[in-house]
Each structure stands twice: as structure tokens, then as C-alpha cells.
Design a protein around this motif. Structure first.
Motif, PDB file in Angstrom:
ATOM      1  N   UNK A  79      -0.965   7.844  -9.904  1.00 56.57           N
ATOM      2  CA  UNK A  79      -0.977   8.861  -8.853  1.00 56.57           C
ATOM      3  C   UNK A  79      -1.974   8.522  -7.756  1.00 56.57           C
ATOM      4  N   UNK A  80      -3.156   8.091  -8.135  1.00 58.76           N
ATOM      5  CA  UNK A  80      -4.168   7.742  -7.142  1.00 58.76           C
ATOM      6  C   UNK A  80      -3.729   6.536  -6.325  1.00 58.76           C
ATOM      7  N   UNK A  81      -3.105   5.560  -6.969  1.00 57.38           N
ATOM      8  CA  UNK A  81      -2.633   4.371  -6.263  1.00 57.38           C
ATOM      9  C   UNK A  81      -1.529   4.721  -5.281  1.00 57.38           C
ATOM     10  N   UNK A  82      -0.575   5.508  -5.701  1.00 58.75           N
ATOM     11  CA  UNK A  82       0.519   5.923  -4.814  1.00 58.75           C
ATOM     12  C   UNK A  82      -0.007   6.755  -3.652  1.00 58.75           C
ATOM     13  N   UNK A  83      -0.902   7.674  -3.932  1.00 61.53           N
ATOM     14  CA  UNK A  83      -1.479   8.511  -2.881  1.00 61.53           C
ATOM     15  C   UNK A  83      -2.210   7.651  -1.851  1.00 61.53           C
ATOM     16  N   UNK A  84      -3.055   6.728  -2.303  1.00 61.27           N
ATOM     17  CA  UNK A  84      -3.799   5.865  -1.387  1.00 61.27           C
ATOM     18  C   UNK A  84      -2.852   4.999  -0.571  1.00 61.27           C
ATOM     19  N   UNK A  85      -1.794   4.505  -1.190  1.00 58.53           N
ATOM     20  CA  UNK A  85      -0.820   3.672  -0.484  1.00 58.53           C
ATOM     21  C   UNK A  85      -0.149   4.451   0.642  1.00 58.53           C
ATOM     22  N   UNK A  86       0.333   5.655   0.338  1.00 53.87           N
ATOM     23  CA  UNK A  86       1.043   6.453   1.338  1.00 53.87           C
ATOM     24  C   UNK A  86       0.101   6.901   2.447  1.00 53.87           C
ATOM     25  N   UNK A  87      -1.091   7.310   2.078  1.00 55.24           N
ATOM     26  CA  UNK A  87      -2.053   7.779   3.077  1.00 55.24           C
ATOM     27  C   UNK A  87      -2.426   6.656   4.035  1.00 55.24           C
ATOM     28  N   UNK A  88      -2.483   5.426   3.567  1.00 55.72           N
ATOM     29  CA  UNK A  88      -2.813   4.299   4.440  1.00 55.72           C
ATOM     30  C   UNK A  88      -1.597   3.783   5.200  1.00 55.72           C
ATOM     31  N   UNK A  89      -0.434   3.925   4.633  1.00 54.06           N
ATOM     32  CA  UNK A  89       0.771   3.358   5.223  1.00 54.06           C
ATOM     33  C   UNK A  89       1.226   4.106   6.478  1.00 54.06           C
ATOM     34  N   UNK A  90       1.224   5.414   6.439  1.00 55.97           N
ATOM     35  CA  UNK A  90       1.756   6.193   7.557  1.00 55.97           C
ATOM     36  C   UNK A  90       0.982   5.951   8.854  1.00 55.97           C
ATOM     37  N   UNK A  91      -0.355   6.066   8.878  1.00 57.90           N
ATOM     38  CA  UNK A  91      -1.062   5.779  10.132  1.00 57.90           C
ATOM     39  C   UNK A  91      -0.916   4.316  10.569  1.00 57.90           C
ATOM     40  N   UNK A  92      -0.840   3.416   9.598  1.00 59.54           N
ATOM     41  CA  UNK A  92      -0.684   2.000   9.949  1.00 59.54           C
ATOM     42  C   UNK A  92       0.650   1.762  10.648  1.00 59.54           C
ATOM     43  N   UNK A  93       1.700   2.401  10.188  1.00 56.65           N
ATOM     44  CA  UNK A  93       3.004   2.227  10.832  1.00 56.65           C
ATOM     45  C   UNK A  93       3.033   2.854  12.221  1.00 56.65           C
ATOM     46  N   UNK A  94       2.390   3.982  12.379  1.00 52.14           N
ATOM     47  CA  UNK A  94       2.312   4.594  13.709  1.00 52.14           C
ATOM     48  C   UNK A  94       1.532   3.686  14.646  1.00 52.14           C
ATOM     49  N   UNK A  95       0.403   3.177  14.192  1.00 52.46           N
ATOM     50  CA  UNK A  95      -0.385   2.255  15.002  1.00 52.46           C
ATOM     51  C   UNK A  95       0.407   0.985  15.317  1.00 52.46           C
ATOM     52  N   UNK A  96       1.155   0.496  14.339  1.00 51.21           N
ATOM     53  CA  UNK A  96       1.952  -0.718  14.547  1.00 51.21           C
ATOM     54  C   UNK A  96       2.995  -0.494  15.637  1.00 51.21           C
ATOM     55  N   UNK A  97       3.627   0.652  15.633  1.00 47.51           N
ATOM     56  CA  UNK A  97       4.622   0.953  16.661  1.00 47.51           C
ATOM     57  C   UNK A  97       3.987   1.004  18.049  1.00 47.51           C
ATOM     58  N   UNK A  98       2.843   1.645  18.148  1.00 45.05           N
ATOM     59  CA  UNK A  98       2.139   1.707  19.436  1.00 45.05           C
ATOM     60  C   UNK A  98       1.694   0.327  19.891  1.00 45.05           C
TER      61      UNK A  98
END
Length: 86
Positions: A39-58
């Protein structure tokens, strides 16, 4: 003469590491339960992934697709691994 704390670099870091060092083995060797770790691994992955993808698009828009999602995800993964180890 020990000098002032201002003249002794990394003094706080050294004391923190010496206090925490005995606990590192148990941190890495015996997790409390597998679901907690997953659970902690999945949570950390998702929390880091979403802002990274938004930043990547910008960043892709600003650099005419010279830098984009692959570069941001790779750099996020490397930093995440280094953070987890240290």
C-alpha cells in the motif's frame, strides 16, 4: 578545542546518523506486514507519478517535444530510488 558549531560542518547530520544507524537494519529487513508495504509503495508511486506527468506535458509544450514524459519519468524514478535507499 572543539570550536563553535558554526565551524563544524555536518555536525547535526553526523549526530542524526549515529542515532539512526542501529535502526536501519530493521527498517530494511523486517517489514511489519506485506500489505502495508504494498500500500505504501503504490501510494508513493501514484503521488509522484501524477505531478510528474503534468510537469512532463508542460515541459514538452515549452521545448517543442525535445523533453517530455520519458525524461521526467526516468528522472523521477532515479530520484525516488535514491531517496528510498538513503
Amino acid at each position: 578545542s572543539t570550536g563553535t558549531p558554526l565551524l563544524r560542518p555536518l555536525l547535526g547530520l553526523r549526530s542524526d546518523l549515529s542515532a539512526r544507524l542501529p535502526l536501519y537494519r530493521s527498517d530494511w529487513s523486517r517489514p511489519r506486514s506485506l500489505p502495508t508495504v504494498l500500500n505504501a509503495t503504490l501510494f508513493a508511486f501514484v503521488i509522484q507519478l501524477i505531478p510528474a506527468l503534468i510537469f512532463a506535458e508542460l515541459m514538452a509544450r515549452e521545448t517543442d517535444d525535445s523533453l517530455g514524459a520519458a525524461e521526467v519519468l526516468l528522472s523521477s524514478a532515479v530520484i525516488g530510488i535514491l531517496y528510498a535507499i538513503f
